[in-house]
Design a protein around this motif. Structure first.
Motif, PDB file in Angstrom:
ATOM      1  N   ASP A  94     -18.349  30.159 -77.919  1.00  0.00           N
ATOM      2  CA  ASP A  94     -19.805  30.083 -77.847  1.00  0.00           C
ATOM      3  C   ASP A  94     -20.269  30.763 -76.565  1.00  0.00           C
ATOM      4  OD1 ASP A  94     -20.182  28.675 -80.213  1.00  0.00           O
ATOM      5  OD2 ASP A  94     -19.880  26.742 -79.235  1.00  0.00           O
ATOM      6  N   MET A  95     -21.372  31.486 -76.668  1.00  0.00           N
ATOM      7  CA  MET A  95     -21.946  32.087 -75.481  1.00  0.00           C
ATOM      8  C   MET A  95     -22.556  30.981 -74.622  1.00  0.00           C
ATOM      9  SD  MET A  95     -23.609  35.541 -77.155  1.00  0.00           S
ATOM     10  CE  MET A  95     -23.627  36.464 -75.608  1.00  0.00           C
ATOM     11  N   ASP A  96     -22.482  31.146 -73.312  1.00  0.00           N
ATOM     12  CA  ASP A  96     -23.016  30.123 -72.434  1.00  0.00           C
ATOM     13  C   ASP A  96     -24.544  30.143 -72.458  1.00  0.00           C
ATOM     14  OD1 ASP A  96     -22.113  32.645 -70.928  1.00  0.00           O
ATOM     15  OD2 ASP A  96     -23.636  31.831 -69.594  1.00  0.00           O
ATOM     16  N   SER A  97     -25.119  28.984 -72.112  1.00  0.00           N
ATOM     17  CA  SER A  97     -26.579  28.788 -72.100  1.00  0.00           C
ATOM     18  C   SER A  97     -27.180  29.031 -73.479  1.00  0.00           C
ATOM     19  CB  SER A  97     -27.246  29.705 -71.063  1.00  0.00           C
ATOM     20  OG  SER A  97     -26.743  29.466 -69.780  1.00  0.00           O
ATOM     21  N   ALA A  98     -26.533  28.490 -74.503  1.00  0.00           N
ATOM     22  CA  ALA A  98     -26.978  28.687 -75.880  1.00  0.00           C
ATOM     23  C   ALA A  98     -26.871  27.386 -76.663  1.00  0.00           C
ATOM     24  CB  ALA A  98     -26.153  29.789 -76.548  1.00  0.00           C
ATOM     25  N   PRO A  99     -27.809  26.450 -76.485  1.00  0.00           N
ATOM     26  CA  PRO A  99     -27.770  25.204 -77.265  1.00  0.00           C
ATOM     27  C   PRO A  99     -27.903  25.489 -78.753  1.00  0.00           C
ATOM     28  CG  PRO A  99     -29.843  25.413 -76.068  1.00  0.00           C
ATOM     29  CD  PRO A  99     -28.947  26.491 -75.558  1.00  0.00           C
ATOM     30  N   LYS A 100     -27.132  24.763 -79.567  1.00  0.00           N
ATOM     31  CA  LYS A 100     -27.159  24.999 -81.010  1.00  0.00           C
ATOM     32  C   LYS A 100     -28.438  24.472 -81.653  1.00  0.00           C
ATOM     33  CE  LYS A 100     -22.127  25.035 -81.580  1.00  0.00           C
ATOM     34  NZ  LYS A 100     -20.940  24.374 -82.196  1.00  0.00           N
ATOM     35  N   GLN A 101     -28.966  23.389 -81.128  1.00  0.00           N
ATOM     36  CA  GLN A 101     -30.175  22.808 -81.716  1.00  0.00           C
ATOM     37  C   GLN A 101     -31.288  22.731 -80.675  1.00  0.00           C
ATOM     38  OE1 GLN A 101     -29.896  19.435 -84.492  1.00  0.00           O
ATOM     39  NE2 GLN A 101     -27.687  19.396 -84.083  1.00  0.00           N
ATOM     40  N   LEU A 102     -32.494  23.120 -81.116  1.00  0.00           N
ATOM     41  CA  LEU A 102     -33.709  23.001 -80.319  1.00  0.00           C
ATOM     42  C   LEU A 102     -34.801  22.463 -81.239  1.00  0.00           C
ATOM     43  CD1 LEU A 102     -33.559  26.479 -78.550  1.00  0.00           C
ATOM     44  CD2 LEU A 102     -33.231  24.278 -77.406  1.00  0.00           C
ATOM     45  N   HIS A 103     -35.458  21.392 -80.840  1.00  0.00           N
ATOM     46  CA  HIS A 103     -36.498  20.797 -81.679  1.00  0.00           C
ATOM     47  C   HIS A 103     -37.714  20.431 -80.831  1.00  0.00           C
ATOM     48  CE1 HIS A 103     -33.535  20.385 -84.904  1.00  0.00           C
ATOM     49  NE2 HIS A 103     -32.728  19.794 -84.044  1.00  0.00           N
ATOM     50  N   THR A 104     -38.871  20.781 -81.333  1.00  0.00           N
ATOM     51  CA  THR A 104     -40.132  20.279 -80.799  1.00  0.00           C
ATOM     52  C   THR A 104     -40.907  19.697 -81.970  1.00  0.00           C
ATOM     53  OG1 THR A 104     -40.221  21.947 -79.055  1.00  0.00           O
ATOM     54  CG2 THR A 104     -42.275  20.834 -79.605  1.00  0.00           C
ATOM     55  N   ALA A 105     -41.349  18.452 -81.846  1.00  0.00           N
ATOM     56  CA  ALA A 105     -42.094  17.796 -82.923  1.00  0.00           C
ATOM     57  C   ALA A 105     -43.165  16.920 -82.302  1.00  0.00           C
ATOM     58  CB  ALA A 105     -41.166  16.956 -83.804  1.00  0.00           C
ATOM     59  N   GLY A 106     -44.238  16.703 -83.072  1.00  0.00           N
ATOM     60  CA  GLY A 106     -45.296  15.876 -82.514  1.00  0.00           C
ATOM     61  C   GLY A 106     -46.322  15.457 -83.536  1.00  0.00           C
ATOM     62  N   LEU A 107     -47.159  14.516 -83.116  1.00  0.00           N
ATOM     63  CA  LEU A 107     -48.273  14.026 -83.918  1.00  0.00           C
ATOM     64  C   LEU A 107     -49.559  14.197 -83.120  1.00  0.00           C
ATOM     65  CD1 LEU A 107     -46.878  10.692 -85.416  1.00  0.00           C
ATOM     66  CD2 LEU A 107     -47.542  12.729 -86.717  1.00  0.00           C
ATOM     67  N   ASP A 166     -20.442  28.194 -69.099  1.00  0.00           N
ATOM     68  CA  ASP A 166     -19.564  29.303 -68.737  1.00  0.00           C
ATOM     69  C   ASP A 166     -19.008  29.927 -70.007  1.00  0.00           C
ATOM     70  OD1 ASP A 166     -18.002  27.056 -69.333  1.00  0.00           O
ATOM     71  OD2 ASP A 166     -16.291  27.880 -68.244  1.00  0.00           O
ATOM     72  N   ALA A 167     -18.628  31.207 -69.912  1.00  0.00           N
ATOM     73  CA  ALA A 167     -18.150  31.951 -71.083  1.00  0.00           C
ATOM     74  C   ALA A 167     -16.822  31.424 -71.599  1.00  0.00           C
ATOM     75  CB  ALA A 167     -18.022  33.438 -70.735  1.00  0.00           C
ATOM     76  N   GLU A 168     -16.043  30.779 -70.741  1.00  0.00           N
ATOM     77  CA  GLU A 168     -14.750  30.239 -71.158  1.00  0.00           C
ATOM     78  C   GLU A 168     -14.879  28.901 -71.894  1.00  0.00           C
ATOM     79  OE1 GLU A 168     -14.479  33.242 -68.253  1.00  0.00           O
ATOM     80  OE2 GLU A 168     -15.459  31.281 -68.052  1.00  0.00           O
ATOM     81  N   ASN A 169     -16.092  28.355 -71.966  1.00  0.00           N
ATOM     82  CA  ASN A 169     -16.364  27.082 -72.640  1.00  0.00           C
ATOM     83  C   ASN A 169     -15.608  25.920 -72.011  1.00  0.00           C
ATOM     84  OD1 ASN A 169     -16.809  28.261 -76.106  1.00  0.00           O
ATOM     85  ND2 ASN A 169     -17.938  28.669 -74.231  1.00  0.00           N
ATOM     86  N   GLU A 170     -15.508  25.940 -70.684  1.00  0.00           N
ATOM     87  CA  GLU A 170     -14.816  24.872 -69.959  1.00  0.00           C
ATOM     88  C   GLU A 170     -15.775  23.894 -69.285  1.00  0.00           C
ATOM     89  OE1 GLU A 170     -12.279  26.941 -67.299  1.00  0.00           O
ATOM     90  OE2 GLU A 170     -10.835  27.562 -68.852  1.00  0.00           O
ATOM     91  N   HIS A 171     -17.040  24.257 -69.185  1.00  0.00           N
ATOM     92  CA  HIS A 171     -18.028  23.406 -68.528  1.00  0.00           C
ATOM     93  C   HIS A 171     -19.255  23.309 -69.424  1.00  0.00           C
ATOM     94  CE1 HIS A 171     -15.479  25.096 -65.325  1.00  0.00           C
ATOM     95  NE2 HIS A 171     -15.615  23.907 -64.760  1.00  0.00           N
ATOM     96  N   ARG A 172     -19.916  22.137 -69.391  1.00  0.00           N
ATOM     97  CA  ARG A 172     -20.969  21.884 -70.367  1.00  0.00           C
ATOM     98  C   ARG A 172     -22.068  21.005 -69.779  1.00  0.00           C
ATOM     99  NH1 ARG A 172     -18.887  18.952 -75.662  1.00  0.00           N
ATOM    100  NH2 ARG A 172     -18.847  17.197 -74.203  1.00  0.00           N
ATOM    101  N   TYR A 173     -23.286  21.279 -70.226  1.00  0.00           N
ATOM    102  CA  TYR A 173     -24.435  20.412 -69.942  1.00  0.00           C
ATOM    103  C   TYR A 173     -24.714  19.582 -71.193  1.00  0.00           C
ATOM    104  CZ  TYR A 173     -29.326  19.030 -69.294  1.00  0.00           C
ATOM    105  OH  TYR A 173     -30.493  18.313 -69.214  1.00  0.00           O
ATOM    106  N   ASP A 174     -25.040  18.306 -71.017  1.00  0.00           N
ATOM    107  CA  ASP A 174     -25.121  17.381 -72.143  1.00  0.00           C
ATOM    108  C   ASP A 174     -26.432  17.435 -72.913  1.00  0.00           C
ATOM    109  OD1 ASP A 174     -22.571  16.415 -71.721  1.00  0.00           O
ATOM    110  OD2 ASP A 174     -23.252  14.859 -70.321  1.00  0.00           O
ATOM    111  N   GLY A 175     -27.411  18.211 -72.440  1.00  0.00           N
ATOM    112  CA  GLY A 175     -28.689  18.291 -73.131  1.00  0.00           C
ATOM    113  C   GLY A 175     -29.636  17.181 -72.710  1.00  0.00           C
ATOM    114  N   GLN A 196     -26.728  19.991 -76.265  1.00  0.00           N
ATOM    115  CA  GLN A 196     -25.745  20.333 -75.238  1.00  0.00           C
ATOM    116  C   GLN A 196     -25.393  21.821 -75.339  1.00  0.00           C
ATOM    117  OE1 GLN A 196     -22.391  17.851 -76.149  1.00  0.00           O
ATOM    118  NE2 GLN A 196     -21.847  18.988 -77.982  1.00  0.00           N
ATOM    119  N   TYR A 197     -24.950  22.403 -74.223  1.00  0.00           N
ATOM    120  CA  TYR A 197     -24.529  23.804 -74.242  1.00  0.00           C
ATOM    121  C   TYR A 197     -23.514  24.056 -73.127  1.00  0.00           C
ATOM    122  CZ  TYR A 197     -28.193  24.305 -70.605  1.00  0.00           C
ATOM    123  OH  TYR A 197     -28.983  24.167 -69.483  1.00  0.00           O
ATOM    124  N   TYR A 198     -22.678  25.075 -73.369  1.00  0.00           N
ATOM    125  CA  TYR A 198     -21.696  25.472 -72.364  1.00  0.00           C
ATOM    126  C   TYR A 198     -22.390  26.247 -71.247  1.00  0.00           C
ATOM    127  CZ  TYR A 198     -18.032  24.149 -75.657  1.00  0.00           C
ATOM    128  OH  TYR A 198     -17.222  23.443 -76.516  1.00  0.00           O
TER     129      TYR A 198
END
Length: 700
Positions: free
Chosen positions: A595-608, A631-640, A627-629
């Protein structure tokens, strides 16, 4: 289809006259690709998703209308772009950010060249001289509406429209006198006042925005002033619209905080490790849009324009903290001819040309701190000093064929030419400014000899729309896009690299979608697949090379549903996967499939949005970042993270309202930007904590 590139080294340069007067004729959708959206239409309660473009770029465009922009009342472009599926803006300090659109977050010296920024369909920066934060120069918080083109649009807009286009449309001159005043204050000492006035007698509309943000982190904040003026004149079958805009930014910049999950520490997340950092920027733009309606129904439009940008900032993220000063001025003229050959077949022909004078100076005032290696290889003094004269031109044709009552085709092709004439004003090579060699094999920064580089790039687009019924349609779009190397990638080299033999990045994409518009529902579903080749990277030897390929695929949903007369639901969601496909260097050979770094798989905005009564309305918004990686090696991650925002507005009269907004309602501790550095490790731009805004609007 790959680009054709030529280059030559110049050992001796003779003075030659440079004229800033040139004939330029450009394609692009004049003033607004979505010319069908009027000031009244753009104030509707629902965000427009489908725009009928009279100029032949007749496809699906995501649009944020005036009412949505007023409700958000953003001080940062990130707050606006969360309402666009597939967009992920990582907010930095002050006005700064890193963008993405159907891609990972863009980083690197020239990555900003993948996303084109326009104001009234005129690029705000010259081709080849983008700035990653350039949207801060646009009047997005006073816009009439904002258009977003997703995927490669090089066949219409040329270079830099590789991942997409963001087009900020300013308000039109009105037939009546009007003055609107808006003020905002926040619990974090942000103060903003804006003025929007229209003179019917003079046919002039002017806007002024003043912002003073004290900053919620230590020694941070910014002051910004923006001004727009527009004059409208109609004569016979010709209209003339003159626009002038200026902006100034003075910012104290806060840097990354360092350490695993540092953004969760109350003692750290408001700190600023770089209180000395700053950014000062000025810009000035002027244009005249001339549009003539022919007696046979054809249309000719011409838009000459001038631009100037000047920026200085401390590069606090680099060893030695050098200062960069860059300047560019350019002149251009855009023209296109809209031909209605038959009732079923229309053509759009366009050409463009642009001339730019640019310069860049990078220098360091204080000795480098750190290891002996850094101290020896990064000396004080000038590190880069160069000028570039650039020429850019393009020609295109587009067609729209109404094949049957239900089926229509759109097709287009374009050829672009980019030429750089680079003049190194220092000693070439990897020495210090006096020609003295550095220890450890040479200085970090390397300056190529004066040279010229040229790039030729074709692009195309083919699409079809099938009208299922009066309310829904299917569509397909395929396109080839590109971005030429930016000047900074060609001429700011490091270590042993003496020249950068770069090709243009190339993208091929296909998109399938379905739209439905009813009195209560505005829906768009889209799926896309694209591949990118010749991605420009800095490899393990610090060489700028075409070093990798990538694959991008995703599903997107945009929905506005007026459930009842008093309740509306909106949602903007994307599920995507961005991966490396191969690497042309040792550093990137092992990351294929990652996976490319800084690329979260899901993004959602919703509202009323709830209209309580004629005077009172309220809105709640939910934002989910997966969550997203980092680094390019996919060894470090941010949890979202997950955020909630709440707002309420009271309309005292048609002229006067008050709005109360609470951002980050639950006080979530999160990272607006997470990254991993080989030198610093885990690092973050922390997200703002709970904050309250009070907005006032009065229209005379």
């Amino acid at each position: 289809m790959s680009a054709i590139k030529t280059s030559k080294i110049i050992s001796m340069r003779l003075p030659k006259p440079v004229s800033l007067i040139s004939l330029i004729v450009c394609t692009s959708v004049p003033f607004s690709v979505a010319a069908a959206v009027s000031e009244q239409d753009s104030s509707s309660a629902m965000e427009r998703i489908v725009v009928d473009n009279k100029n032949g770029a007749d496809t699906l465009i995501s649009t944020l209308n005036k009412q949505t922009l007023n409700d958000i009342n953003a001080e940062h472009i990130e707050q606006v772009m969360v309402r666009i599926s597939g967009s992920d803006i990582h907010r930095g300090s002050g006005v700064e950010y890193l963008p993405s659109l159907r891609s990972p977050v863009l980083t690197g010296a020239g990555a900003c060249g993948s996303l084109l920024t326009l104001v009234d369909s005129v690029p705000i920066r010259a081709a080849g001289f983008c700035n990653i934060n350039e949207l801060f120069e646009t009047p997005f918080n006073q816009a009439s509406y904002i258009e977003v083109f997703k995927g490669p649009w090089s066949s219409v807009f040329g270079s830099n429209a590789q991942n997409g286009v963001i087009n900020v449309i300013t308000p039109e001159v009105l037939d009546d006198d009007m003055l609107e005043v808006r003020t905002s204050i926040s619990s974090e000492e942000l103060y903003r006042a804006s003025f929007d006035g229209n003179s019917a007698k003079s046919n002039i509309r002017s806007q002024l925005s003043l912002t003073d943000d004290k900053g919620w982190r230590d020694d941070s904040g910014f002051e910004q002033q923006q001004f727009q003026l527009k004059h409208q004149h109609d004569a016979a079958n010709t209209s003339y619209t003159t626009s002038i805009s200026a902006s100034h930014l003075a910012q104290q910049t806060a840097g990354y905080i360092v350490g695993k999950d540092a953004y969760k520490d109350d003692d750290i997340n408001e700190s600023n490790p770089n209180p000395e950092a700053y950014r000062d920027a000025y810009s000035l733009r002027a244009s005249m849009h001339i549009e003539q309606q022919m007696q046979n129904g054809d249309q000719l439009s011409i838009t000459p324009y001038l631009r100037h940008a000047d920026m200085e900032f401390l590069m606090h993220f680099l060893p030695g903290q050098p200062v960069e000063k860059n300047r560019q001025q350019s002149v251009g003229l855009k023209a296109q001819y809209h031909l209605r050959q038959t009732a079923a077949l229309q053509w759009l022909f366009g050409i463009d040309s642009e001339f730019t004078q640019a310069s860049l100076l990078q220098f360091q005032e204080q000795p480098t701190q750190g290891s002996k290696f850094l101290q020896e290889t990064i000396p004080v003094g000038k590190q880069y000093d160069y000028e570039v004269n650039a020429r850019y031109g393009g020609a295109f044709v587009r067609g729209v064929w109404q094949h049957t009552d239900k089926l229509s085709w759109q097709f287009g092709a374009r050829i672009d030419y980019q030429h750089y004439d680079y003049d190194n004003l220092m000693i070439s090579g990897r020495t210090d400014e006096n020609g003295e060699p550095c220890g450890f094999g040479g200085c970090r920064y390397s300056r190529p000899q004066s040279r010229e580089d040229s790039f030729n790039n074709p692009s195309y687009q083919l699409g079809a729309q099938y009208q299922i019924d009066n309310q829904s349609q299917l569509y397909v779009n395929a396109g080839h896009g590109f971005r030429a190397p930016q000047a900074t990638e060609l001429y700011r080299l490091q270590r042993d690299q003496q020249s950068a033999d770069l090709d243009s990045e190339q993208t091929d994409s296909i998109e399938l979608g379905y739209t439905m518009i009813t009195p209560s529902i505005n829906l768009k579903l889209a799926g896309y697949y694209s591949e990118k080749e010749d991605i420009i990277i800095r490899d393990s030897d610090s060489f700028n090379v075409n070093g990798a390929g990538s694959r991008h695929k995703g599903l997107e949903l945009d929905l506005n549903w007026q459930i009842t007369s008093w309740l509306r639901y909106f949602q903007h969601s994307s599920y995507s996967r961005h991966t490396y496909t191969h690497g042309n260097s040792d550093q990137f050979a092992d990351i294929a499939g990652n996976d490319m770094d800084s690329a979260p798989k899901q993004l959602h905005t919703a509202g009323l949005a709830w209209q309580v009564n004629d005077q009172l309305s309220s809105q709640i918004q939910y934002r989910f970042v997966d969550q997203y990686y980092t680094d390019a090696e996919n060894e470090h991650r941010y949890d979202g993270h997950q955020l909630f925002d709440l707002s309420g507005k009271y309309q005292f009269s048609p002229e006067f309202n008050l709005q109360l907004r609470v951002a980050n309602l639950l006080g979530e501790q999160y990272a607006a930007r997470a990254d991993f550095s080989g030198f610093a490790g885990e690092r973050y731009f922390p997200g703002q904590q709970r904050r309250v805004y009070l907005d006032l609007r009065y229209q005379f």
